[in-house]
Design an enzyme around this catalytic site. Structure first.
Site, PDB file in Angstrom:
ATOM      1  N   ALA A 130      13.063   4.551  -4.701  1.00 23.21           N
ATOM      2  CA  ALA A 130      13.210   4.812  -3.263  1.00 23.21           C
ATOM      3  C   ALA A 130      11.933   4.536  -2.485  1.00 23.21           C
ATOM      4  O   ALA A 130      11.965   3.969  -1.386  1.00 23.21           O
ATOM      5  CB  ALA A 130      13.655   6.264  -3.046  1.00 23.21           C
ATOM      6  N   ASP A 131      10.796   4.918  -3.056  1.00 26.53           N
ATOM      7  CA  ASP A 131       9.512   4.730  -2.378  1.00 26.53           C
ATOM      8  C   ASP A 131       9.291   3.279  -1.971  1.00 26.53           C
ATOM      9  O   ASP A 131       8.692   2.980  -0.935  1.00 26.53           O
ATOM     10  CB  ASP A 131       8.344   5.152  -3.270  1.00 26.53           C
ATOM     11  CG  ASP A 131       8.570   6.425  -4.061  1.00 26.53           C
ATOM     12  OD1 ASP A 131       9.739   6.737  -4.378  1.00 26.53           O
ATOM     13  OD2 ASP A 131       7.591   7.095  -4.405  1.00 26.53           O
ATOM     14  N   GLY A 132       9.780   2.362  -2.822  1.00 25.85           N
ATOM     15  CA  GLY A 132       9.560   0.942  -2.578  1.00 25.85           C
ATOM     16  C   GLY A 132      10.115   0.462  -1.251  1.00 25.85           C
ATOM     17  O   GLY A 132       9.644  -0.534  -0.688  1.00 25.85           O
TER      18      GLY A 132
END
Length: 374
Positions: A154-156
């Site tokens: 998700a961070d990406g």
């Protein structure tokens, strides 16, 4: 007894009223300066260009845009120069990788690409080709490959989606918009929950393979914060006539609804969104990204003020009255990790670069909200 009850009621009403009052623009500037001056006074800019430092700089650049404090811009310039305007530094394309890695071969890993957001912002202030040369080299190479699974966590989505929209806006190269959509749809296929309208941190955490302490779906606040803020940044730079704009807009609006539903009464979000008891108590990084995303949507006419302003104000009140310490330290930031951890201590002294960046983003959107009202 009646008098005692009346006093308690009066105190509660006063507390609620205080939480609902808006700050002045001067107060918001003072808050930005207090937090950012504390951070920069205690942390040198000569550090690597990895995600955590780079996420701070996305907030610092917004703080510069609002305050025009030259020290803030210089701080980011010094960081960029220290890193030679690069992320991971390998020059051998045959060795470039994109799974998790902190060494110089992981050029295609998003945690080494978020720095490009700040390099592009600095380029836009003073255009010099060397500032964006590596960003263009890396992203153009990435888009030339057949792979589409670059964003597997998700961070990406926060790390790289805005890089692509910023470069699209700068270069006019349609491939940035096309590949943005392709990579985003892959990310949705592995970690988006269609029912809850939220994102798992990555495929490892998809329910029912993984469950919270109480057997519920486990959506990590900071992970969804990254996505929500990333979508706001995409919508900011993507042309209104982009054929896939509705895809990002729908995800963003649905996330806003889901996020507001699980906000705690005190204004913050717990680390596991749908299971507050999994890791109870305030957490600042996820809360700040949500605050930023909500105010951005209100400011740009995408979220109804009547529906979303109360949640945004409550969240902002938490950030400035609880998270921000008298010293200027931003506390209650969950340390680097990838999930909500039962029993992990997160308190007033828990601070981190990426959380300060998110705090600055939230304050900058509050400032814009107040300015729009004038």
């Amino acid at each position: 007894m009646k008098k005692y009850n009346w006093l308690i009621a009066l105190l509660l009403v006063s507390k609620i009223a205080a939480a609902q009052t808006l700050p002045s623009t001067q107060e918001v500037i003072a808050t930005i300066n207090k937090a950012n001056t504390y951070w920069q006074s205690n942390n040198k800019p000569e550090v690597r260009a990895f995600w955590d430092h780079a996420a701070y700089h996305t907030g610092n650049m917004e703080a510069y845009e609002i305050t025009k404090n030259e020290a803030y811009k210089t701080y980011s310039e010094n960081w960029a120069n220290h890193n030679k305007w690069m992320g991971a530094k390998s020059t051998d394309k045959s060795k470039w990788k994109y799974k998790y890695g902190e060494t110089d071969e992981f050029v295609l890993f998003g945690d080494w690409q978020i720095c490009f957001q700040t390099y592009i912002d600095l380029y836009n202030l003073n255009p010099e080709p060397h500032k964006i040369a590596r960003a263009k080299e890396v992203m153009e190479y990435e888009m030339s490959t057949t792979a589409n699974d670059y964003w597997w966590w998700a961070d990406g989505l926060y790390m790289v989606m805005p890089v692509m929209t910023k470069l699209y806006k700068l270069t006019g190269n349609q491939q940035y918009a096309d590949k943005l959509y392709e990579y985003f749809m892959y990310a949705n296929s592995i970690m988006y929950d269609k029912k809850e309208k939220l994102y798992y941190r990555d495929a490892k955490y998809v329910y029912p393979k993984h469950k919270s302490a109480n057997g519920k779906k486990d959506f990590w606040a900071r992970g969804d914060g990254w996505v929500f803020a990333g979508l706001a940044k995409v919508l900011k730079d993507l042309p209104k006539n982009d054929p896939h704009r509705d895809e990002y807009l729908t995800k963003y609006k649905n996330m806003a609804k889901a996020i507001v539903k699980c906000q705690q009464a005190e204004g913050y979000w717990t680390r596991s969104l749908l299971d507050p008891q999994h890791a109870p108590g305030p957490e600042t990084s996820g809360t700040a990204f949500f605050t930023y995303g909500l105010f951005w949507g209100i400011n740009n006419g995408l979220l109804k003020e009547s529906k979303y302003l109360p949640a945004a104000k409550k969240a902002y009140n938490y950030l400035t009255k609880t998270a921000l310490q008298e010293s200027g330290k931003v506390g209650y930031i969950q340390p680097i990790g990838e999930k909500a951890i039962p029993g992990q201590v997160v308190d007033a002294n828990s601070t981190a670069n990426f959380g300060v960046g998110a705090f600055l983003l939230a304050n900058c959107e509050m400032y814009r909200f107040l300015t729009n009202k004038k």
